[in-house]
Scaffold this motif. Sequence first.
Motif, PDB file in Angstrom:
ATOM      1  N   GLN A  15      29.476  59.736  48.396  1.00  0.00           N
ATOM      2  CA  GLN A  15      29.630  58.749  49.461  1.00  0.00           C
ATOM      3  C   GLN A  15      28.259  58.231  49.909  1.00  0.00           C
ATOM      4  O   GLN A  15      28.087  57.036  50.126  1.00  0.00           O
ATOM      5  N   ALA A  16      27.305  59.137  50.043  1.00  0.00           N
ATOM      6  CA  ALA A  16      25.959  58.731  50.462  1.00  0.00           C
ATOM      7  C   ALA A  16      25.323  57.814  49.424  1.00  0.00           C
ATOM      8  O   ALA A  16      24.656  56.834  49.772  1.00  0.00           O
ATOM      9  N   VAL A  17      25.545  58.092  48.150  1.00  0.00           N
ATOM     10  CA  VAL A  17      25.027  57.228  47.089  1.00  0.00           C
ATOM     11  C   VAL A  17      25.696  55.860  47.165  1.00  0.00           C
ATOM     12  O   VAL A  17      25.035  54.823  47.043  1.00  0.00           O
ATOM     13  N   ALA A  18      27.007  55.841  47.385  1.00  0.00           N
ATOM     14  CA  ALA A  18      27.730  54.576  47.519  1.00  0.00           C
ATOM     15  C   ALA A  18      27.158  53.766  48.682  1.00  0.00           C
ATOM     16  O   ALA A  18      26.935  52.552  48.557  1.00  0.00           O
ATOM     17  N   LYS A  19      26.902  54.428  49.787  1.00  0.00           N
ATOM     18  CA  LYS A  19      26.325  53.753  50.954  1.00  0.00           C
ATOM     19  C   LYS A  19      24.936  53.213  50.609  1.00  0.00           C
ATOM     20  O   LYS A  19      24.607  52.067  50.933  1.00  0.00           O
ATOM     21  N   ALA A  20      24.114  54.019  49.927  1.00  0.00           N
ATOM     22  CA  ALA A  20      22.765  53.592  49.546  1.00  0.00           C
ATOM     23  C   ALA A  20      22.790  52.420  48.567  1.00  0.00           C
ATOM     24  O   ALA A  20      21.886  51.587  48.567  1.00  0.00           O
ATOM     25  N   CYS A  21      23.833  52.348  47.747  1.00  0.00           N
ATOM     26  CA  CYS A  21      23.987  51.237  46.794  1.00  0.00           C
ATOM     27  C   CYS A  21      24.547  49.984  47.454  1.00  0.00           C
ATOM     28  O   CYS A  21      24.567  48.915  46.850  1.00  0.00           O
ATOM     29  N   GLY A  22      25.047  50.133  48.679  1.00  0.00           N
ATOM     30  CA  GLY A  22      25.637  49.001  49.375  1.00  0.00           C
ATOM     31  C   GLY A  22      27.090  48.757  49.020  1.00  0.00           C
ATOM     32  O   GLY A  22      27.633  47.685  49.303  1.00  0.00           O
ATOM     33  N   TYR A  23      27.752  49.759  48.418  1.00  0.00           N
ATOM     34  CA  TYR A  23      29.162  49.611  48.068  1.00  0.00           C
ATOM     35  C   TYR A  23      30.041  49.840  49.289  1.00  0.00           C
ATOM     36  O   TYR A  23      29.721  50.650  50.159  1.00  0.00           O
ATOM     37  N   LEU A  24      31.152  49.153  49.325  1.00  0.00           N
ATOM     38  CA  LEU A  24      32.184  49.422  50.308  1.00  0.00           C
ATOM     39  C   LEU A  24      32.869  50.708  49.845  1.00  0.00           C
ATOM     40  O   LEU A  24      33.318  50.800  48.709  1.00  0.00           O
ATOM     41  N   TYR A  25      32.899  51.715  50.693  1.00  0.00           N
ATOM     42  CA  TYR A  25      33.494  52.984  50.283  1.00  0.00           C
ATOM     43  C   TYR A  25      34.444  53.503  51.341  1.00  0.00           C
ATOM     44  O   TYR A  25      34.330  53.180  52.520  1.00  0.00           O
ATOM     45  N   ASP A  26      35.401  54.293  50.902  1.00  0.00           N
ATOM     46  CA  ASP A  26      36.380  54.904  51.782  1.00  0.00           C
ATOM     47  C   ASP A  26      35.742  56.132  52.417  1.00  0.00           C
ATOM     48  O   ASP A  26      35.209  56.990  51.706  1.00  0.00           O
TER      49      ASP A  26
END
Length: 131
Positions: A15-26
Amino acid sequence: MMYRTSELSGARLDQAVAKACGYLYDKNIDDYFVVTFLDQAVVPRPPEHVHREACRIVIEGQERSFCPSSEWSHGGPIIEREGISVYKDGVDSLTWCAFVGDNEWPHRAERPLVAAMRAFVDDRLGAQVEL
């Protein structure tokens, strides 16, 4: 909730990687989300790898699993794009180290993808991250 980057693992690290990549995540972690590759390739997997805690992201309007801390097809492109250095600790052969750029203090973990993704999150979001 705040988490120390150096202690993140599993779906929370993803999740933290998704946030760092700028992805919309659940923000919820789904125990039974089927892990697939980002290119939607159908790859047979042993049953123990099909259902596990997974971070879910949305890319091009489609929800997908995102496991960069355990799937090379997800984490490898990030390592390559960001120029993350990953190496085995010379003192402890069971530990992997990773750092981004000129960072003097590498992140350490038992698996190279975990160390690399922690280094990436630390570089982008800092030593603590809110998820």
